[in-house]
Design a protein around this motif. Structure first.
Motif, PDB file in Angstrom:
ATOM      1  N   GLN A 248       8.717  15.132   3.610  1.00 59.23           N
ATOM      2  CA  GLN A 248       8.066  14.381   4.686  1.00 59.23           C
ATOM      3  C   GLN A 248       8.606  12.954   4.697  1.00 59.23           C
ATOM      4  O   GLN A 248       8.575  12.268   3.669  1.00 59.23           O
ATOM      5  N   VAL A 249       9.080  12.520   5.854  1.00 57.32           N
ATOM      6  CA  VAL A 249       9.610  11.159   5.996  1.00 57.32           C
ATOM      7  C   VAL A 249       8.652  10.351   6.865  1.00 57.32           C
ATOM      8  O   VAL A 249       8.339  10.756   7.988  1.00 57.32           O
ATOM      9  N   VAL A 250       8.181   9.234   6.328  1.00 53.57           N
ATOM     10  CA  VAL A 250       7.259   8.374   7.072  1.00 53.57           C
ATOM     11  C   VAL A 250       7.978   7.086   7.467  1.00 53.57           C
ATOM     12  O   VAL A 250       8.979   6.713   6.875  1.00 53.57           O
ATOM     13  N   GLU A 251       7.469   6.423   8.473  1.00 49.42           N
ATOM     14  CA  GLU A 251       8.027   5.132   8.890  1.00 49.42           C
ATOM     15  C   GLU A 251       7.544   4.034   7.948  1.00 49.42           C
ATOM     16  O   GLU A 251       6.484   4.144   7.327  1.00 49.42           O
ATOM     17  N   ASP A 252       8.310   2.968   7.868  1.00 47.62           N
ATOM     18  CA  ASP A 252       7.909   1.818   7.044  1.00 47.62           C
ATOM     19  C   ASP A 252       6.524   1.317   7.427  1.00 47.62           C
ATOM     20  O   ASP A 252       5.715   0.969   6.560  1.00 47.62           O
ATOM     21  N   THR A 253       6.262   1.273   8.731  1.00 49.99           N
ATOM     22  CA  THR A 253       4.958   0.766   9.183  1.00 49.99           C
ATOM     23  C   THR A 253       3.822   1.646   8.661  1.00 49.99           C
ATOM     24  O   THR A 253       2.759   1.141   8.293  1.00 49.99           O
ATOM     25  N   GLU A 254       4.041   2.957   8.604  1.00 52.83           N
ATOM     26  CA  GLU A 254       3.010   3.864   8.087  1.00 52.83           C
ATOM     27  C   GLU A 254       2.790   3.635   6.596  1.00 52.83           C
ATOM     28  O   GLU A 254       1.649   3.654   6.118  1.00 52.83           O
ATOM     29  N   ALA A 255       3.880   3.434   5.859  1.00 58.55           N
ATOM     30  CA  ALA A 255       3.767   3.201   4.415  1.00 58.55           C
ATOM     31  C   ALA A 255       3.021   1.907   4.124  1.00 58.55           C
ATOM     32  O   ALA A 255       2.139   1.863   3.262  1.00 58.55           O
ATOM     33  N   VAL A 256       3.366   0.848   4.852  1.00 60.81           N
ATOM     34  CA  VAL A 256       2.711  -0.450   4.627  1.00 60.81           C
ATOM     35  C   VAL A 256       1.255  -0.396   5.083  1.00 60.81           C
ATOM     36  O   VAL A 256       0.362  -0.951   4.424  1.00 60.81           O
ATOM     37  N   ARG A 257       0.995   0.286   6.178  1.00 63.03           N
ATOM     38  CA  ARG A 257      -0.395   0.457   6.641  1.00 63.03           C
ATOM     39  C   ARG A 257      -1.212   1.216   5.589  1.00 63.03           C
ATOM     40  O   ARG A 257      -2.375   0.893   5.325  1.00 63.03           O
ATOM     41  N   ALA A 258      -0.597   2.218   4.966  1.00 66.12           N
ATOM     42  CA  ALA A 258      -1.273   3.001   3.924  1.00 66.12           C
ATOM     43  C   ALA A 258      -1.570   2.133   2.703  1.00 66.12           C
ATOM     44  O   ALA A 258      -2.628   2.260   2.083  1.00 66.12           O
ATOM     45  N   VAL A 259      -0.637   1.242   2.356  1.00 66.98           N
ATOM     46  CA  VAL A 259      -0.853   0.312   1.239  1.00 66.98           C
ATOM     47  C   VAL A 259      -2.085  -0.553   1.516  1.00 66.98           C
ATOM     48  O   VAL A 259      -2.952  -0.738   0.651  1.00 66.98           O
ATOM     49  N   GLU A 260      -2.159  -1.062   2.729  1.00 68.13           N
ATOM     50  CA  GLU A 260      -3.285  -1.933   3.101  1.00 68.13           C
ATOM     51  C   GLU A 260      -4.591  -1.147   3.122  1.00 68.13           C
ATOM     52  O   GLU A 260      -5.625  -1.614   2.628  1.00 68.13           O
ATOM     53  N   GLN A 261      -4.560   0.061   3.681  1.00 68.31           N
ATOM     54  CA  GLN A 261      -5.758   0.898   3.750  1.00 68.31           C
ATOM     55  C   GLN A 261      -6.240   1.266   2.342  1.00 68.31           C
ATOM     56  O   GLN A 261      -7.435   1.254   2.054  1.00 68.31           O
ATOM     57  N   PHE A 262      -5.282   1.588   1.461  1.00 69.33           N
ATOM     58  CA  PHE A 262      -5.615   1.960   0.088  1.00 69.33           C
ATOM     59  C   PHE A 262      -6.231   0.776  -0.660  1.00 69.33           C
ATOM     60  O   PHE A 262      -7.139   0.950  -1.470  1.00 69.33           O
ATOM     61  N   LEU A 263      -5.739  -0.420  -0.384  1.00 73.51           N
ATOM     62  CA  LEU A 263      -6.320  -1.625  -0.982  1.00 73.51           C
ATOM     63  C   LEU A 263      -7.776  -1.789  -0.551  1.00 73.51           C
ATOM     64  O   LEU A 263      -8.656  -2.089  -1.371  1.00 73.51           O
ATOM     65  N   GLY A 308       2.331   3.640  -8.247  1.00 75.32           N
ATOM     66  CA  GLY A 308       2.124   2.248  -8.639  1.00 75.32           C
ATOM     67  C   GLY A 308       3.178   1.294  -8.122  1.00 75.32           C
ATOM     68  O   GLY A 308       3.608   1.357  -6.974  1.00 75.32           O
ATOM     69  N   GLY A 309       3.607   0.411  -8.999  1.00 72.46           N
ATOM     70  CA  GLY A 309       4.588  -0.600  -8.620  1.00 72.46           C
ATOM     71  C   GLY A 309       4.093  -1.989  -8.940  1.00 72.46           C
ATOM     72  O   GLY A 309       3.037  -2.399  -8.471  1.00 72.46           O
ATOM     73  N   SER A 310       4.875  -2.713  -9.754  1.00 77.70           N
ATOM     74  CA  SER A 310       4.470  -4.061 -10.173  1.00 77.70           C
ATOM     75  C   SER A 310       4.941  -5.150  -9.224  1.00 77.70           C
ATOM     76  O   SER A 310       4.502  -6.285  -9.321  1.00 77.70           O
ATOM     77  N   ASN A 311       5.864  -4.812  -8.333  1.00 74.16           N
ATOM     78  CA  ASN A 311       6.511  -5.857  -7.538  1.00 74.16           C
ATOM     79  C   ASN A 311       5.865  -6.022  -6.163  1.00 74.16           C
ATOM     80  O   ASN A 311       6.510  -5.936  -5.131  1.00 74.16           O
ATOM     81  N   ILE A 312       4.565  -6.235  -6.192  1.00 68.35           N
ATOM     82  CA  ILE A 312       3.828  -6.421  -4.939  1.00 68.35           C
ATOM     83  C   ILE A 312       2.686  -7.399  -5.200  1.00 68.35           C
ATOM     84  O   ILE A 312       2.098  -7.414  -6.275  1.00 68.35           O
ATOM     85  N   HIS A 313       2.423  -8.250  -4.224  1.00 64.88           N
ATOM     86  CA  HIS A 313       1.261  -9.133  -4.278  1.00 64.88           C
ATOM     87  C   HIS A 313       0.805  -9.338  -2.837  1.00 64.88           C
ATOM     88  O   HIS A 313       1.492  -8.951  -1.888  1.00 64.88           O
ATOM     89  N   THR A 314      -0.346  -9.939  -2.649  1.00 58.99           N
ATOM     90  CA  THR A 314      -0.933 -10.018  -1.308  1.00 58.99           C
ATOM     91  C   THR A 314      -0.057 -10.801  -0.334  1.00 58.99           C
ATOM     92  O   THR A 314       0.049 -10.443   0.842  1.00 58.99           O
ATOM     93  N   ALA A 315       0.593 -11.863  -0.814  1.00 59.01           N
ATOM     94  CA  ALA A 315       1.470 -12.644   0.071  1.00 59.01           C
ATOM     95  C   ALA A 315       2.651 -11.786   0.539  1.00 59.01           C
ATOM     96  O   ALA A 315       3.075 -11.880   1.697  1.00 59.01           O
ATOM     97  N   GLN A 316       3.152 -10.944  -0.353  1.00 59.92           N
ATOM     98  CA  GLN A 316       4.267 -10.073   0.025  1.00 59.92           C
ATOM     99  C   GLN A 316       3.811  -9.019   1.031  1.00 59.92           C
ATOM    100  O   GLN A 316       4.547  -8.665   1.960  1.00 59.92           O
ATOM    101  N   LEU A 317       2.608  -8.512   0.858  1.00 66.79           N
ATOM    102  CA  LEU A 317       2.069  -7.544   1.815  1.00 66.79           C
ATOM    103  C   LEU A 317       1.970  -8.170   3.206  1.00 66.79           C
ATOM    104  O   LEU A 317       2.353  -7.553   4.208  1.00 66.79           O
ATOM    105  N   ARG A 318       1.510  -9.412   3.255  1.00 69.02           N
ATOM    106  CA  ARG A 318       1.425 -10.114   4.544  1.00 69.02           C
ATOM    107  C   ARG A 318       2.823 -10.304   5.140  1.00 69.02           C
ATOM    108  O   ARG A 318       3.028 -10.127   6.344  1.00 69.02           O
ATOM    109  N   LEU A 320       5.493  -8.433   4.617  1.00 68.40           N
ATOM    110  CA  LEU A 320       5.998  -7.131   5.079  1.00 68.40           C
ATOM    111  C   LEU A 320       5.404  -6.782   6.436  1.00 68.40           C
ATOM    112  O   LEU A 320       6.104  -6.301   7.329  1.00 68.40           O
ATOM    113  N   LYS A 321       4.121  -7.034   6.602  1.00 68.21           N
ATOM    114  CA  LYS A 321       3.470  -6.768   7.894  1.00 68.21           C
ATOM    115  C   LYS A 321       4.092  -7.597   9.001  1.00 68.21           C
ATOM    116  O   LYS A 321       4.338  -7.110  10.102  1.00 68.21           O
TER     117      LYS A 321
END
Length: 327
Positions: A248-263, A308-318, A320-321
């Motif tokens: 299954q291949v998802v778009e970047d926007t779906e992956a980032v949206r999922a990260v935010e939803q999971f948070l 998981g993944g250690s290379n993420i923080h809230t500023a980076q999430l913003r 990416l969005k």
């Protein structure tokens, strides 16, 4: 809870929790269990296989580790090197950004930034490893890495009352997939379907499956840099012949949206690479696979590996969005 000793030496990973997610279960319409690899000492599942490989190399007389990494593999190798009291050089591509470099240096690793994508960094690592006594710690393409990752499934067998009807895993180079397949065979769950999630622009496994051979992507264009191997491991393609693997291949926007939803849902921040697996559940793809007859219906339970993944923080999430035009 500590992992059990293997070969007389205690592993560096911990037995990670398996928790039911009510929000994900609601999204999918079936019980969803999370295997929480984001709580591992180095921040991802990578410590399982890479720790295992480092311990083996140290026993055989290695005097210096070399690892090429988009971030998480290097952190696992650096953590293992620190535990073993051995030096390590980690080569990262420029696309990894400053966060992994800082974290690697904090663990005592010597860091070299080389090339744009992981494949470039890996070529440089292969040059460094020609030094006598230096040993290459491949981030995903090594039998001992797969053997270490297989422990994840053995833990699932101990934690769950019944085998799941499907597993959802993210695929980068294919090391986690290879480990999961090995683990499924070890516990007699070889018939559990695996949904292999990638982001568009880092979908080398999907392209290989489609072509029936290894395919090299011209470039990595996805924001999920930890999925950024232009060519998947040959073992990953073999796994698709041994088990039912559904790409299954998802778009970047779906992956980032999922990260935010999971948070929001689970109060845990993971990388877009992990978001690829979560997006399969949040986006309705699982139900679509059922309606197409590719997965059984109904499903009693599904396991998602929260890699998981250690290379993420809230500023980076913003950031990416913003980069993806999501704000």
């Amino acid at each position: 809870m500590a992992a059990q000793p293997v070969g007389g030496q205690k592993p560096f990973h911990v037995v990670s929790p398996v928790l039911e997610s009510l929000p994900l279960s609601k999204a999918v319409g079936t019980k969803v269990f999370m295997k929480l690899e984001n709580i591992q000492p180095s921040g991802s599942f990578k410590i399982r296989g890479i720790g295992h490989l480092c311990q083996d190399a140290a026993r055989k007389g290695c005097c210096h580790f070399v690892c090429s990494s988009g971030g998480n593999a290097g952190l696992a190798a650096a953590y293992a090197a620190k535990k073993l009291g051995l030096p390590i050089t980690v080569v990262v591509p420029s696309s990894s950004g400053p966060t992994p470099v800082r974290k690697l240096e904090e663990l005592g690793a010597k860091v070299e930034v080389y090339g744009k994508v992981w494949d470039d960094a890996n070529r440089r690592a292969q040059e460094l490893v020609k030094t006598e006594g230096w040993v290459s710690i491949h981030p995903f393409d090594h039998p001992l890495v797969w053997e270490g990752h297989a422990s994840l499934v053995r833990e699932l067998k101990d934690s769950l009352e019944a085998k799941p009807d499907a597993m959802v895993v993210a695929v980068g180079g294919g090391g986690l997939l290879a480990g999961v397949v090995a683990g499924l065979h070890q516990v007699g769950w070889w018939d559990v379907p695996i949904i292999a999630a990638e982001t568009q622009g880092a979908h080398s496994f999907h392209e290989a499956l489609k072509a029936g051979r290894l395919v090299t992507l011209p470039d990595i264009t996805s924001v999920a840099k930890c999925l950024g191997a232009k060519t998947v491991a040959a073992r990953a393609l073999e796994c698709a012949r041994e088990c039912q693997v559904i790409s299954q291949v998802v778009e970047d926007t779906e992956a980032v949206r999922a990260v935010e939803q999971f948070l929001d849902d689970e109060r845990m921040l993971v990388q877009p690479a992990c978001g690829a697996a979560l997006a399969v559940l949040y986006s309705g793809r699982l139900q679509r696979l059922q309606s197409e007859g590719r997965l059984r219906a109904p499903l009693a339970s599904v396991v998602v590996v929260v890699c998981g993944g250690s290379n993420i923080h809230t500023a980076q999430l913003r950031a990416l969005k913003s980069q993806l035009g999501m704000e």
